[in-house]
Design a protein around this motif. Sequence first.
Motif, PDB file in Angstrom:
ATOM      1  N   ASN A 191      -9.476  14.018   6.438  1.00  0.00           N
ATOM      2  CA  ASN A 191      -9.046  14.637   5.180  1.00  0.00           C
ATOM      3  C   ASN A 191      -9.115  13.650   4.021  1.00  0.00           C
ATOM      4  OD1 ASN A 191      -8.544  17.089   6.303  1.00  0.00           O
ATOM      5  ND2 ASN A 191      -6.345  16.800   6.522  1.00  0.00           N
ATOM      6  N   GLN A 192      -8.720  12.411   4.273  1.00  0.00           N
ATOM      7  CA  GLN A 192      -8.702  11.427   3.172  1.00  0.00           C
ATOM      8  C   GLN A 192     -10.113  11.062   2.739  1.00  0.00           C
ATOM      9  OE1 GLN A 192      -5.787  10.969   1.650  1.00  0.00           O
ATOM     10  NE2 GLN A 192      -5.218  12.406   3.260  1.00  0.00           N
ATOM     11  N   LEU A 193     -11.010  10.911   3.711  1.00  0.00           N
ATOM     12  CA  LEU A 193     -12.396  10.564   3.338  1.00  0.00           C
ATOM     13  C   LEU A 193     -13.015  11.709   2.537  1.00  0.00           C
ATOM     14  CD1 LEU A 193     -13.470   8.706   6.586  1.00  0.00           C
ATOM     15  CD2 LEU A 193     -13.216   7.700   4.315  1.00  0.00           C
TER      16      LEU A 193
ATOM     17  N   ALA B 207       1.942   7.043  -6.567  1.00  0.00           N
ATOM     18  CA  ALA B 207       0.794   7.848  -7.025  1.00  0.00           C
ATOM     19  C   ALA B 207       1.084   9.340  -6.833  1.00  0.00           C
ATOM     20  CB  ALA B 207      -0.464   7.434  -6.263  1.00  0.00           C
ATOM     21  N   PHE B 208       1.647   9.720  -5.679  1.00  0.00           N
ATOM     22  CA  PHE B 208       2.020  11.130  -5.443  1.00  0.00           C
ATOM     23  C   PHE B 208       3.037  11.575  -6.500  1.00  0.00           C
ATOM     24  CE2 PHE B 208       1.037  10.375  -0.746  1.00  0.00           C
ATOM     25  CZ  PHE B 208       0.019  11.309  -0.663  1.00  0.00           C
ATOM     26  N   ARG B 209       3.987  10.708  -6.775  1.00  0.00           N
ATOM     27  CA  ARG B 209       5.074  11.046  -7.696  1.00  0.00           C
ATOM     28  C   ARG B 209       4.551  11.263  -9.125  1.00  0.00           C
ATOM     29  NH1 ARG B 209      10.725  10.427  -8.465  1.00  0.00           N
ATOM     30  NH2 ARG B 209      11.188   9.637 -10.532  1.00  0.00           N
TER      31      ARG B 209
ATOM     32  N   THR C 276      -7.455  13.582  12.138  1.00  0.00           N
ATOM     33  CA  THR C 276      -7.615  14.631  11.111  1.00  0.00           C
ATOM     34  C   THR C 276      -7.179  14.115   9.748  1.00  0.00           C
ATOM     35  OG1 THR C 276      -7.160  16.277  12.786  1.00  0.00           O
ATOM     36  CG2 THR C 276      -7.036  17.023  10.518  1.00  0.00           C
ATOM     37  N   TYR C 277      -6.121  13.320   9.728  1.00  0.00           N
ATOM     38  CA  TYR C 277      -5.659  12.746   8.458  1.00  0.00           C
ATOM     39  C   TYR C 277      -6.762  11.875   7.846  1.00  0.00           C
ATOM     40  CZ  TYR C 277      -3.361   9.772   5.081  1.00  0.00           C
ATOM     41  OH  TYR C 277      -3.063   9.084   3.921  1.00  0.00           O
ATOM     42  N   LEU C 278      -7.374  11.011   8.658  1.00  0.00           N
ATOM     43  CA  LEU C 278      -8.441  10.132   8.144  1.00  0.00           C
ATOM     44  C   LEU C 278      -9.597  10.970   7.601  1.00  0.00           C
ATOM     45  CD1 LEU C 278      -8.646   7.295  10.841  1.00  0.00           C
ATOM     46  CD2 LEU C 278      -7.658   7.155   8.553  1.00  0.00           C
TER      47      LEU C 278
ATOM     48  N   TYR D 117       0.842  -1.210   0.000  1.00  0.00           N
ATOM     49  CA  TYR D 117       0.000   0.000   0.000  1.00  0.00           C
ATOM     50  C   TYR D 117       0.875   1.257   0.000  1.00  0.00           C
ATOM     51  CZ  TYR D 117      -2.924   3.777   1.692  1.00  0.00           C
ATOM     52  OH  TYR D 117      -3.535   4.996   1.828  1.00  0.00           O
ATOM     53  N   LEU D 118       1.912   1.288   0.837  1.00  0.00           N
ATOM     54  CA  LEU D 118       2.787   2.469   0.920  1.00  0.00           C
ATOM     55  C   LEU D 118       3.490   2.727  -0.413  1.00  0.00           C
ATOM     56  CD1 LEU D 118       4.414   1.969   4.460  1.00  0.00           C
ATOM     57  CD2 LEU D 118       2.598   3.579   3.824  1.00  0.00           C
ATOM     58  N   VAL D 119       3.971   1.658  -1.054  1.00  0.00           N
ATOM     59  CA  VAL D 119       4.634   1.813  -2.363  1.00  0.00           C
ATOM     60  C   VAL D 119       3.660   2.442  -3.360  1.00  0.00           C
ATOM     61  CG1 VAL D 119       5.563   0.548  -4.351  1.00  0.00           C
ATOM     62  CG2 VAL D 119       6.300  -0.058  -2.037  1.00  0.00           C
TER      63      VAL D 119
HETATM   64  C1  HEC Z   1       7.415  18.125   4.334  1.00  0.00           C
HETATM   65  C2  HEC Z   1       6.603  17.106   5.005  1.00  0.00           C
HETATM   66  C3  HEC Z   1       6.732  15.674   4.508  1.00  0.00           C
HETATM   67  C4  HEC Z   1       7.882  14.937   4.318  1.00  0.00           C
HETATM   68  C5  HEC Z   1       9.334  15.380   4.496  1.00  0.00           C
HETATM   69  C6  HEC Z   1       7.455  13.606   3.931  1.00  0.00           C
HETATM   70  N1  HEC Z   1       6.090  13.532   3.898  1.00  0.00           N
HETATM   71 FE1  HEC Z   1       4.961  11.883   3.460  1.00  0.00          FE
HETATM   72  N2  HEC Z   1       3.245  12.951   3.720  1.00  0.00           N
HETATM   73  C7  HEC Z   1       3.192  14.296   4.048  1.00  0.00           C
HETATM   74  C8  HEC Z   1       1.806  14.735   4.073  1.00  0.00           C
HETATM   75  C9  HEC Z   1       1.312  16.121   4.385  1.00  0.00           C
HETATM   76  C10 HEC Z   1       1.016  13.589   3.746  1.00  0.00           C
HETATM   77  C11 HEC Z   1      -0.514  13.514   3.622  1.00  0.00           C
HETATM   78  C12 HEC Z   1      -0.914  13.923   2.226  1.00  0.00           C
HETATM   79  C13 HEC Z   1      -2.420  13.865   1.996  1.00  0.00           C
HETATM   80  O1  HEC Z   1      -3.176  14.433   2.794  1.00  0.00           O
HETATM   81  O2  HEC Z   1      -2.829  13.217   1.031  1.00  0.00           O
HETATM   82  C14 HEC Z   1       1.957  12.504   3.524  1.00  0.00           C
HETATM   83  C15 HEC Z   1       1.575  11.213   3.165  1.00  0.00           C
HETATM   84  C16 HEC Z   1       2.441  10.157   2.954  1.00  0.00           C
HETATM   85  C17 HEC Z   1       2.056   8.806   2.588  1.00  0.00           C
HETATM   86  C18 HEC Z   1       0.630   8.272   2.444  1.00  0.00           C
HETATM   87  C19 HEC Z   1       0.292   7.392   3.651  1.00  0.00           C
HETATM   88  C20 HEC Z   1      -1.095   6.797   3.646  1.00  0.00           C
HETATM   89  O3  HEC Z   1      -1.533   6.302   4.709  1.00  0.00           O
HETATM   90  O4  HEC Z   1      -1.757   6.796   2.616  1.00  0.00           O
HETATM   91  C21 HEC Z   1       3.208   8.086   2.445  1.00  0.00           C
HETATM   92  C22 HEC Z   1       3.336   6.627   2.067  1.00  0.00           C
HETATM   93  C23 HEC Z   1       4.323   8.972   2.734  1.00  0.00           C
HETATM   94  N3  HEC Z   1       3.836  10.227   3.036  1.00  0.00           N
HETATM   95  C24 HEC Z   1       5.658   8.600   2.722  1.00  0.00           C
HETATM   96  C25 HEC Z   1       6.733   9.463   2.967  1.00  0.00           C
HETATM   97  C26 HEC Z   1       8.121   9.048   2.924  1.00  0.00           C
HETATM   98  C27 HEC Z   1       8.587   7.622   2.690  1.00  0.00           C
HETATM   99  C28 HEC Z   1       8.867  10.178   3.158  1.00  0.00           C
HETATM  100  C29 HEC Z   1      10.394  10.298   3.147  1.00  0.00           C
HETATM  101  C30 HEC Z   1      11.026   9.960   1.882  1.00  0.00           C
HETATM  102  C31 HEC Z   1       7.951  11.273   3.350  1.00  0.00           C
HETATM  103  N4  HEC Z   1       6.661  10.796   3.243  1.00  0.00           N
HETATM  104  C32 HEC Z   1       8.336  12.578   3.632  1.00  0.00           C
HETATM  105  C33 HEC Z   1       4.267  15.112   4.347  1.00  0.00           C
HETATM  106  C34 HEC Z   1       5.604  14.767   4.244  1.00  0.00           C
END
Ligand code: HEC
Length: 217
Positions: free
Chosen positions: A166-168, A72-74, A162-164, A65-67
């Motif tokens: 926001n996601q919903l 997806a963000f990327r 709050t995260y949950l 799931y994390l991968v």
């Molecule tokens: C500058 C702050 C910041 C940094 C640094 C950061 N993140 Fe995040 N991350 C966030 C935020 C904010 C969210 C929530 C985004 C949303 O609301 O969709 C998030 C969400 C995630 C999620 C989604 C988790 C889920 O339950 O769906 C993953 C996976 C994740 N981050 C991995 C990483 C990893 C691995 C790193 C280091 C390489 C990293 N993040 C660095 C701010 C950060």
Amino acid sequence: MSAGKTLLHVIALAMTALAIMAGGASAGDVEKGKAKAVLCVACHGATDIGAHPEIPNLAGQHAAYLVAQIKAFRRTELGQVKPGEPAVRYDPVMGHQAAGMTDADADADDLAAYYSSRPCAPEKIAKGEPAVAMDNQCAGCHGAFGRSANPLVPRLAGQRETYLENQLKAFRGIGRDKPAGVAHRLRVHPVMGPRGIMLNDQDIAELASYFSGLSCR
Ligand code: HEC
Ligand code: HEC
């Protein structure tokens, strides 16, 4: 069995098949992931359990799931999302992090292996399951007490409230809708998306409170 339950069963089976395929593909290295996670602690917390209400706990979450989330963000940040794509995730802060990975496949695998190996959020005192969780069969996919056993379905137990929420709202697409200039919604998913659409603000508040209060072990 009702038509709704039959459909849920079919979806659950399809996701298990996908999960088995995804599980086989993941080859993360926990030690490498631990070293790479220095980039994540500022936001996700030094103990792998975030302190900021809008930033999720990653410890103990399923690696596959994390991968999928990191990729997806990327893809969004790099402008690789095509119109009508079934699963999309956008966040300017996290997207920037994911886009900055130099070896994206290996980094995502290693980081996910590390975080999934960590103990999940501390035990909490559980509240009773609200009707809205039962009516919407959250447990059918997310498992009893939010402790999903399916690698592609996230564990919800003990996740930040709050995260949950926001996601919903992101899945629903109302209230935390797409920012100006972004061509799509914050979060789109073929299985979870339609569930979010059925929820009102009160439902979402109750669900977030319930799942965040559950013990993860
Ligand atoms: C500058 C702050 C910041 C940094 C640094 C950061 N993140 Fe995040 N991350 C966030 C935020 C904010 C969210 C929530 C985004 C949303 O609301 O969709 C998030 C969400 C995630 C999620 C989604 C988790 C889920 O339950 O769906 C993953 C996976 C994740 N981050 C991995 C990483 C990893 C691995 C790193 C280091 C390489 C990293 N993040 C660095 C701010 C950060
Ligand atoms: C038919 C299966 C299914 C049902 C039923 C379902 N979900 Fe989900 N849910 C998913 C999947 C799959 C994902 C992962 C989506 C992704 O990869 O972006 C998900 C993701 C989520 C997330 C995002 C978690 C995170 O870490 O970012 C939340 C919150 C969530 N679901 C809550 C719920 C709630 C509350 C219910 C009941 C109202 C529910 N789900 C019902 C399959 C389901």
